[in-house]
Design a protein around this motif. Sequence first.
Motif, PDB file in Angstrom:
ATOM      1  N   THR A  87       1.969  -2.883  -6.832  1.00  9.57           N
ATOM      2  CA  THR A  87       3.146  -3.027  -6.342  1.00  9.57           C
ATOM      3  C   THR A  87       3.687  -2.186  -5.160  1.00  9.57           C
ATOM      4  O   THR A  87       4.476  -2.312  -4.464  1.00  9.57           O
ATOM      5  N   VAL A  88       3.028  -1.027  -5.247  1.00 11.82           N
ATOM      6  CA  VAL A  88       3.072  -0.001  -4.321  1.00 11.82           C
ATOM      7  C   VAL A  88       1.848   0.457  -3.942  1.00 11.82           C
ATOM      8  O   VAL A  88       0.939   0.970  -4.838  1.00 11.82           O
ATOM      9  N   ALA A 138       5.171  -1.003  -0.284  1.00 11.26           N
ATOM     10  CA  ALA A 138       5.941  -1.358  -1.262  1.00 11.26           C
ATOM     11  C   ALA A 138       6.136  -2.714  -1.245  1.00 11.26           C
ATOM     12  O   ALA A 138       6.789  -3.268  -0.532  1.00 11.26           O
ATOM     13  N   ASP A 145      -1.453  -0.864 -12.238  1.00 10.15           N
ATOM     14  CA  ASP A 145      -0.323   0.268 -12.331  1.00 10.15           C
ATOM     15  C   ASP A 145      -0.772   1.625 -12.477  1.00 10.15           C
ATOM     16  O   ASP A 145      -0.341   2.661 -13.034  1.00 10.15           O
ATOM     17  N   ALA A 203       1.077   3.553  -9.646  1.00 11.25           N
ATOM     18  CA  ALA A 203       2.369   3.382  -9.624  1.00 11.25           C
ATOM     19  C   ALA A 203       3.212   3.225 -11.049  1.00 11.25           C
ATOM     20  O   ALA A 203       4.548   3.376 -11.195  1.00 11.25           O
ATOM     21  N   ARG A 217       6.546   6.298 -12.296  1.00  5.71           N
ATOM     22  CA  ARG A 217       6.409   6.709 -10.689  1.00  5.71           C
ATOM     23  C   ARG A 217       7.715   6.265 -10.013  1.00  5.71           C
ATOM     24  O   ARG A 217       8.233   6.599  -9.013  1.00  5.71           O
ATOM     25  N   THR A 218       7.982   4.945 -10.345  1.00  4.11           N
ATOM     26  CA  THR A 218       8.899   3.990  -9.413  1.00  4.11           C
ATOM     27  C   THR A 218      10.221   4.061  -9.930  1.00  4.11           C
ATOM     28  O   THR A 218      11.280   3.516  -9.349  1.00  4.11           O
ATOM     29  N   SER A 266       5.838  -0.547 -12.967  1.00  3.55           N
ATOM     30  CA  SER A 266       6.174  -0.512 -11.530  1.00  3.55           C
ATOM     31  C   SER A 266       6.767  -2.010 -11.370  1.00  3.55           C
ATOM     32  O   SER A 266       7.476  -2.418 -10.377  1.00  3.55           O
ATOM     33  N   GLY A 299       7.199   3.448   0.447  1.00  3.18           N
ATOM     34  CA  GLY A 299       7.051   3.666  -0.771  1.00  3.18           C
ATOM     35  C   GLY A 299       8.281   3.405  -1.657  1.00  3.18           C
ATOM     36  O   GLY A 299       8.921   2.610  -0.979  1.00  3.18           O
ATOM     37  N   ARG A 300       8.373   3.606  -2.795  1.00  4.56           N
ATOM     38  CA  ARG A 300       9.500   3.365  -3.765  1.00  4.56           C
ATOM     39  C   ARG A 300       9.305   4.580  -4.908  1.00  4.56           C
ATOM     40  O   ARG A 300       8.449   5.023  -5.374  1.00  4.56           O
ATOM     41  N   GLY A 301      10.752   4.972  -5.178  1.00  2.00           N
ATOM     42  CA  GLY A 301      10.973   5.968  -6.438  1.00  2.00           C
ATOM     43  C   GLY A 301      10.195   7.223  -5.814  1.00  2.00           C
ATOM     44  O   GLY A 301      10.629   7.567  -4.683  1.00  2.00           O
ATOM     45  N   LEU A 327       7.067   7.620  -5.654  1.00  2.00           N
ATOM     46  CA  LEU A 327       6.119   7.353  -4.853  1.00  2.00           C
ATOM     47  C   LEU A 327       6.141   7.137  -3.536  1.00  2.00           C
ATOM     48  O   LEU A 327       6.288   5.830  -3.118  1.00  2.00           O
TER      49      LEU A 327
END
Length: 415
Positions: free
Chosen positions: A204-205, A213, A237, A240, A244-245, A250, A347-349, A351
């Motif tokens: 997902t990322v 992402a 995952d 991620a 992490r997210t 994730s 990225g996201r979160g 990450l």
Amino acid sequence: MSDVFTEVESAVRSYSRSWPATFVRASGAKQWAEDGTEYIDFFSGAGALNYGHNDPAVIEPLIAYLQSGAVLHSLDMQTPAKREFLETFSELILKPRSLDYKVMFPGPTGTNTVEAALKLARKATGRQHILSFTNAFHGMTLGSLSVTGNAMKRRGAGIPLTHTSRLPYDGYLASGQSDFEWLENVLEDSGSGVDKPAAIIVETVQGEGGLRAASAEWLRTLESLCRRHEILLIVDDVQAGCGRTGSFFSFEEAGITPDIVCLSKSISGSGLPLALTLFRPELDLWEPGEHNGTFRGNNPAFVTGTAALKAYWADPTFQNFMGGTIAHLQRRLDEIIGMVDGASQRGRGLLAGVKFADPNLAQAVAAESFRNGLLVETSGSEDEVLKIMPPLTISTQDLDAGCDILAAAVREVTS
Ligand code: PMP
């Protein structure tokens, strides 16, 4: 900066080329070199240390276990440590999310869980082909490498890798609909000559592939395409996942339910090797011995994994705490991005990434950051993205200290 670093002659070349120090101690979001230099850790053991280094909540049960004379290595035999891990994972992670997955221990590392997922998808569907995405990273053994979309990494294998093809991955940049429409047309056209794939595997990322992402909408479109064509959806995952997210899995935010999920890295909570393959109960098809391996029963890793789940995922305030950290990091990254023309967020979160217009800048910033006491990595096929991955448990003070070093490094290398 450490000035006492010497390579051991027999060692192969490694990260120590970019981080010339010998690390002797670590705690929380910090690491110390032999000469006493302190480093803030925005690397987290490549995502294996989401709860930081030597968290007492994780390490104390491990010490007690080691001193108790209990079984350390048990392959797939039942032990109390394994039973407690499985029960805790089920109670704290699967049940609250209404996820009905079987849990398998495929071997010690991330690439083992990906291999198991690919094999299971092929066995369950009787098909061979697996689709993956450009810039994907799924591991370095042959099966995982065959779905990894990075020419440099694949080149190392030196042989043509078959049974996979890769799709464009542009979830970050656009909705990706046209790629899916194209795929749908190919799958529906009996004359296209394209074998229906057993599975599509996705991050997902993209952790190694430049912190791209996927949007929630793109993931939902992917899931519905898989459902329509009875193609299994595998979410990797490994990097991620485990918070992490901002959520345990994730893919939670997108509201999708993969058929198979790969977890490793931070699932042991301590940096000890552990991997899980989760799959829908109907996919529980292995015959005895069809997928095995010596290191499937790492009891110390079960003990630390259970302790980490209990310490963080039984605590209703943890997700709020992470939300605060994510928002704070976002503010600090906005400042840094504002300092350089053409820089953008990835990225996201936790990450997170910063992409610079000049592909050499990320590496220069990472090297300058190291000189000033920050461990930070780069990501992407040309290492063109700065990858910011602090422990999920990092204090605001340490996060700010690391971001200050980053900002100073950006100023230094762009001045
Ligand atoms: N999948 C993903 C998404 C990863 O990021 C990694 C490791 N970076 C792997 C698989 C492979 O894990 P390991 O290095 O533990 O084999």
